[in-house]
Scaffold this motif. Structure first.
Motif: not given
Length: 749
Positions: A457-462, A488-498
């Motif tokens: 599942f892409s967490l950088y799409g829809k 501003f490296y987006t992997y950190e925000t991906t973790m936060l949202y997850a």
């Protein structure tokens, strides 16, 4: 003697390729061949007294007809002559008491500069003589004596010991000193004291015509002459093929004997003390460039060191034709890469290829940093869990958020290691750049992992956050991605949202911790304002936060009161002062444009302005975030300004580059390049702000600061840039309070 045994070993067939990273080495060199950066190459790697990798790639010749490269191909070494032949000859004369390094050159060449010069032998060997780079070739001239006479009378461009200028004239003069003190031409003396004793039977000046079929040709001259078995360097060619700066031909096998001799402390040819003397820093103490006596240590030419071999204690050299050597006594490793990149016509320098090969090679032999920087071997959270066979996941339905960086110490993918241990991995999730880390665009679609068939599942799409539908079959969500330690490296925000999604779904969230590659000590502003949160900054962090991804998860869960059932699987053997190269872990590019630890360190400062569409940060080049430029920048002007700012731990130089994509695609632009010389005192934040203020002063109105609001992230700093006031002081605001909060969530000492 050991080198006699080596001579026997090299009669064996090519060794089996067992080195870790062999596939990466092959892929890197083969890609360079496909991209026409080189026609072919021979790579040889030695480690702990053994040849551990030896392979030929591509073509030895393209013209007049193709010929396959072979491991016994003989190459024009070009400037490797300076260290293999001339430096070794000077070492022998030094041991015999015939030459002193601090003596003026006039002691051995009385007619030099009319007998009046303060230039010493050391100045020649370190390239701090002040002499020009090359002799003039026009009007045409010929003959060894003519060349030496011109070198003896060439006027210095700078006073000695004031400026590093890589100069062939220096080694022309050293070659003449060898001739006079050795009592014979350098080609004969080098054979007597080095090539003969080491059984380097395919090495020497003026190769026998019978060897021509094995010699890699170099350039096709304008008159149609193909240089094959004739030295490429035009000065040496005009001098008859023998000179101190170029002219030696050799093979990878012969150079392996030479490198091993140096690692073995001379092996009877030289004393260990002499080798240490010539391969440790010998440049003036007030100069940032580090050169040994002949050897390169840390200079603009030492890209072939790679990113893992240590600065200061390893050494090497390159040759214009595409040849290079790097030697690391600490790990008992050497890397020999021989190519004829100028055949049949000249190409761009192969520095990026050399750097990649050396980095992969260092990781492949299991390079361990010295004890002063490493107290143990770091195991990631993945390694720690694997050792327990993932018992905590037994009976769980696991979703795994990961990408290409999620590997264990042996290089195996986390999903494969988990599946092998019986973990029921039911879904995969990928961040920006995709599951393989190769995509560099928005709106990435869902996919399947071809190896396991599991949906990705892409967490950088829809969506940027796992949806309830995605989490429907999952009771445990695992995050295992190598972060960069930059706000501003987006992997950190991906973790936060997850984490937010996991809390809402009431499922456990595990972070398999990994090192902060920029250490856990450096905290630098500006701090992100709470009203400027975005996907490139999901939490009010400073530019460099000095936390691991696991520590960051604890901080965000605690301070945001997310209520996530959070579990951080801690690393073993990591300390806060460790840079990535102190961990013993293999470097994997965390994203397509962060290709080595040097770029990772420069990235936080360089990327602060990259949302300016009329400005390049090097994307689309071989060195993203190691250079900046624009069609309105004057490279020398900007370089001079930034050099005058004396940014600690940084070297700045003017350049031109042509991005193949991104800003200014296909257009040559001027700019500046950056090289970190001391990472302990270097500040990424200061560099970024210094660049911003320099552009404001030199090119007013060219940068729209508000275009970079989400990257700079701080109203006070943006205001300072608009008005030309103290942006550095503005960047410090709020850091003390953040550090107090940060202390509550740190895991490691």
């Amino acid at each position: 003697m050991r080198y006699l045994l080596s001579a026997v070993l090299f009669c064996l067939p090519a060794l089996s390729q067992t080195i870790h990273g062999a596939a990466d080495l092959d892929r890197t060199i083969e890609q360079a061949i496909r991209e026409d950066k080189i026609p072919g190459a021979v790579l040889l790697i030695g480690h702990n007294g053994n040849v551990v990798y030896r392979k030929a790639y591509g073509k030895r010749a393209l013209a007049p007809s193709p010929e396959a490269m072979t491991v016994d191909t003989i190459f024009d070494l070009a400037s490797l002559t300076k260290v293999v032949a001339t430096t070794s000859c000077i070492m022998k004369l030094f041991e015999e008491g015939k030459i002193w390094l601090e003596d003026p050159v006039t002691s051995y060449l009385p007619e030099f500069q009319g007998g009046k010069s303060a230039i010493t032998v050391r100045d020649l060997m370190t390239h701090f003589s002040g002499l020009r780079p090359d002799l003039d070739l026009d009007p045409p001239w010929s003959g060894y004596e003519t060349g030496i006479r011109r070198a003896l009378n060439d006027k210095p461009a700078n006073p000695p010991e004031t400026k590093f200028v890589y100069s062939d004239i220096n080694f022309l003069l050293l070659g003449e000193i060898v001739r006079r003190l050795g009592g014979m031409p350098e080609n004969e003396y080098a054979k007597e004291v080095l090539f003969g004793p080491l059984h380097m039977t395919d090495t020497g000046y003026l190769p026998d015509p019978a060897l021509k079929p094995r010699i890699a040709p170099t350039e096709m001259l304008k008159d149609g002459t193909l240089l094959r078995g004739v030295v490429h360097d035009p000065t040496t060619r005009d001098m008859g093929g023998v000179a101190g700066q170029a002219g030696v031909f050799s093979t990878a096998d012969d150079l392996s004997k030479f490198c091993q001799m140096l690692l073995d402390g001379g092996d009877g040819l030289f004393s260990p003390v002499t080798i240490r003397k010539f391969t440790t820093p010998a440049t003036p103490i007030n100069q940032p460039v580090l050169r040994g006596l002949g050897w390169d240590i840390d200079s603009p030419y030492s890209g072939n060191r790679g990113e893992l071999f240590p600065v200061g204690s390893s050494f090497g050299h390159t040759g214009f034709t595409g040849t290079s050597i790097w030697i690391d006594p600490l790990s008992q490793t050497y890397v020999i890469l021989l190519a004829n990149s100028g055949h049949p016509q000249l190409r761009k320098p192969v520095t990026p290829l050399r750097r990649q090969v050396a980095t992969i090679a260092a990781a492949g032999v299991g390079y361990e940093p010295p004890a002063s920087t490493q107290a143990g071997v770091t195991e990631t959270g993945l390694d720690v869990l694997a050792a327990s066979h993932f018992g905590i996941f037994r009976g769980k339905r696991v979703g795994l958020i990961t990408n290409q960086s999620g590997i264990d110490r042996a290089g195996r993918r986390n999903v494969d290691v988990m599946k092998e241990a019986g973990v029921n991995v039911v879904a995969l999730f990928s961040p920006e750049h995709g599951f393989a880390g190769a995509e560099d665009h928005d709106n990435l679609a869902d996919s399947k992992d071809p190896a396991t068939g599991i949906t990705v599942f892409s967490l950088y799409g829809k969506t940027r956050k796992p949806t309830p539908e995605m989490l429907g079959r999952i009771d445990t969500l695992v995050f295992d991605i190598q972060d960069l330690g930059v706000r501003f490296y987006t992997y950190e925000t991906t973790m936060l949202y997850a984490m937010e999604a996991a809390a809402h779904a009431k499922i456990a969230f595990y972070v398999l911790d990994r090192p902060n590659p920029l250490t856990g000590l450096h905290v630098e502003g500006p701090l992100l304002d709470p009203d400027k949160l975005s996907f490139v900054g999901g939490y009010p962090l400073p530019l460099r936060h000095g936390m691991t991804i696991g520590e960051l998860a604890k901080l965000e869960n605690g301070e945001r009161r997310l209520g996530t059932d959070l579990h951080v699987i801690e690393m073993s053997g990591w300390r806060r002062e460790y840079w990535f190269d102190a961990t013993g872990l293999t470097w994997i590019n965390p994203s397509p444009n962060i290709r080595n630890p040097a770029e990772a360190l420069l990235y936080p400062g360089i990327a602060m302005l990259e949302y300016s569409t009329n400005y390049s940060v090097g994307r689309g080049t071989d060195a993203p975030f190691e250079q900046v430029g624009a069609d309105w920048i004057k490279g020398r002007e900007l370089s001079a300004y930034l050099a005058g700012r004396q940014i600690p731990g940084l070297r700045v130089y003017p350049l031109k580059f042509r991005p193949a994509s991104s800003s200014f695609s296909g257009k040559e632009i001027e700019g500046v390049g950056f090289e970190v010389t001391d990472r302990a005192i270097f500040s990424s934040s200061r560099l970024g702000l210094e660049i911003a203020m320099a552009l404001r002063r030199l090119y007013p109105g060219k940068i729209i600061w508000t275009a970079n609001t989400s990257l700079i992230g701080n109203s006070s700093v943006l205001g300072a840039l608009e008005t030309g006031t103290d942006a550095a002081s503005a960047a410090e605001k709020g850091l003390a309070q953040f550090e107090r909060i940060r202390q509550n969530y740190l895991i490691y000492r």
